[in-house]
Design a protein around this motif. Sequence first.
Motif, PDB file in Angstrom:
ATOM      1  N   PRO A 133       0.811  -1.238   0.000  1.00 24.47           N
ATOM      2  CA  PRO A 133       0.000   0.000   0.000  1.00 24.47           C
ATOM      3  C   PRO A 133       0.834   1.272   0.000  1.00 24.47           C
ATOM      4  O   PRO A 133       0.432   2.274  -0.598  1.00 24.47           O
ATOM      5  N   LEU A 134       2.000   1.234   0.648  1.00 28.47           N
ATOM      6  CA  LEU A 134       2.853   2.421   0.681  1.00 28.47           C
ATOM      7  C   LEU A 134       3.535   2.637  -0.660  1.00 28.47           C
ATOM      8  O   LEU A 134       3.651   3.771  -1.133  1.00 28.47           O
ATOM      9  N   ARG A 135       3.988   1.558  -1.256  1.00 26.15           N
ATOM     10  CA  ARG A 135       4.660   1.699  -2.552  1.00 26.15           C
ATOM     11  C   ARG A 135       3.711   2.253  -3.601  1.00 26.15           C
ATOM     12  O   ARG A 135       4.098   3.047  -4.459  1.00 26.15           O
ATOM     13  N   GLN A 136       2.444   1.841  -3.532  1.00 25.93           N
ATOM     14  CA  GLN A 136       1.465   2.253  -4.534  1.00 25.93           C
ATOM     15  C   GLN A 136       1.173   3.749  -4.485  1.00 25.93           C
ATOM     16  O   GLN A 136       0.823   4.350  -5.504  1.00 25.93           O
ATOM     17  N   ILE A 137       1.307   4.350  -3.299  1.00 20.46           N
ATOM     18  CA  ILE A 137       0.985   5.783  -3.197  1.00 20.46           C
ATOM     19  C   ILE A 137       2.237   6.648  -3.090  1.00 20.46           C
ATOM     20  O   ILE A 137       2.126   7.860  -2.889  1.00 20.46           O
ATOM     21  N   ALA A 138       3.422   6.044  -3.230  1.00 22.47           N
ATOM     22  CA  ALA A 138       4.673   6.795  -3.066  1.00 22.47           C
ATOM     23  C   ALA A 138       4.810   7.877  -4.137  1.00 22.47           C
ATOM     24  O   ALA A 138       4.469   7.674  -5.309  1.00 22.47           O
ATOM     25  N   ASP A 139       5.309   9.036  -3.721  1.00 23.71           N
ATOM     26  CA  ASP A 139       5.611  10.110  -4.668  1.00 23.71           C
ATOM     27  C   ASP A 139       6.891   9.817  -5.432  1.00 23.71           C
ATOM     28  O   ASP A 139       7.038  10.206  -6.589  1.00 23.71           O
ATOM     29  N   VAL A 140       7.838   9.154  -4.764  1.00 24.31           N
ATOM     30  CA  VAL A 140       9.109   8.797  -5.379  1.00 24.31           C
ATOM     31  C   VAL A 140       9.436   7.355  -4.998  1.00 24.31           C
ATOM     32  O   VAL A 140       9.342   6.991  -3.826  1.00 24.31           O
TER      33      VAL A 140
END
Length: 288
Positions: A133-140
Amino acid sequence: MNAAAPALVVVSGMSGSGKSVALNTLEDLGYYCVDNLPAVLLPEFVRHVLAGAEAPGKVAVGIDVRSLGDLSDVPAVLSQVGALGVDPRLVFLDTRSDVLLRRYADTRRRHPLSHLGLVLADAIALERQALRPLRQIADVVLDTSDLNVHQLRRQVLTEFGLAGAGLSLLFESFAYRRGVPPEADFVFDARVLPNPHWDARLRPLSGRDAQVREFLDAQPEVAAYATQVQGLLDAWLPRLGADTRSYVTVAFGCTGGRHRSVYLAERLAAYFRAHGWPEVAVHHRELD
C-alpha cells in the motif's frame, strides 16, 4: 502548504534497501529526523512540531514494517497530515529480492520479521506484501538494487538537497585512484597541493578536521588555488544558472580523497553559502 509548516518527507521501503542511509543523509541536509515512528502517531507528531516555538523547517520520518500498527492505514494517516496544512512526500526505497538476500547474507543481520519464525526469503516476501500500500501511493520510488552507499547518498542529495529554485551546487570530493565522478560538471585536481598524508599526525584525519584545515590554510599555494577556483566559478556559475539546468556538480580530486579534496569541497561550499547561494550541498565520496 502553509509557509510556516515544515517540509515533511516520509521514508519507507524494504529492510536492507538503504533507508538508514537516506535518513542520515536527510539529517545532514538539515532535516529533523525520527525513525520507526508508528504511523498512527504521525498526525500528533506533526501537530507537536508545528506548535513548537522553534519549529524545524524540514522534517523526515521513517515508517516501515518495524513500525507498530497496520501499514494499510498509512494513506488515511497521510490525509490527516494533509489536513493540518502539510503536504507530505512519501519516498519508497525498493530493492530486488535476490539483492536483499545477498545483502543479508553479507551483513548477517536479522530481518525484522525473523521473529515470526520465517526463513529469510519468506520474511522478505511477507514484508513486500505488507508494504505494497505504501509503494502504490509513493511520490518517489528509488530502486537501490544497483546502488552502493555512496551512490544512494548522492541520489538523496540531488533529490532533496538540490531542489530549490534557481541553480543549486554540489561540491564533491573524490580519489583519483577510484576514478573521476562521471556526473561532475567541473573537475579540479588538488594533487598539486601539499599533501597532509605525509604528516604522521594528520594522516588518520580528514579534510573536515581542524588540524588538517589549519595545515592547509597555512600553505600560500592552497590559498591561491582556492581563490582562483572561486574566481572562475564566480564568473561562470551565474551563466550556467541562466541555462535550463537545475544544479551543477563541482568535484575536487586528490590521491586518497581524504585530505586536500575534502578540504577544498568544504571550503568552496562555505564560500558560496556565505555569498548568497541558497542551495549548497557537499558529498565526500570516499568518506560518506
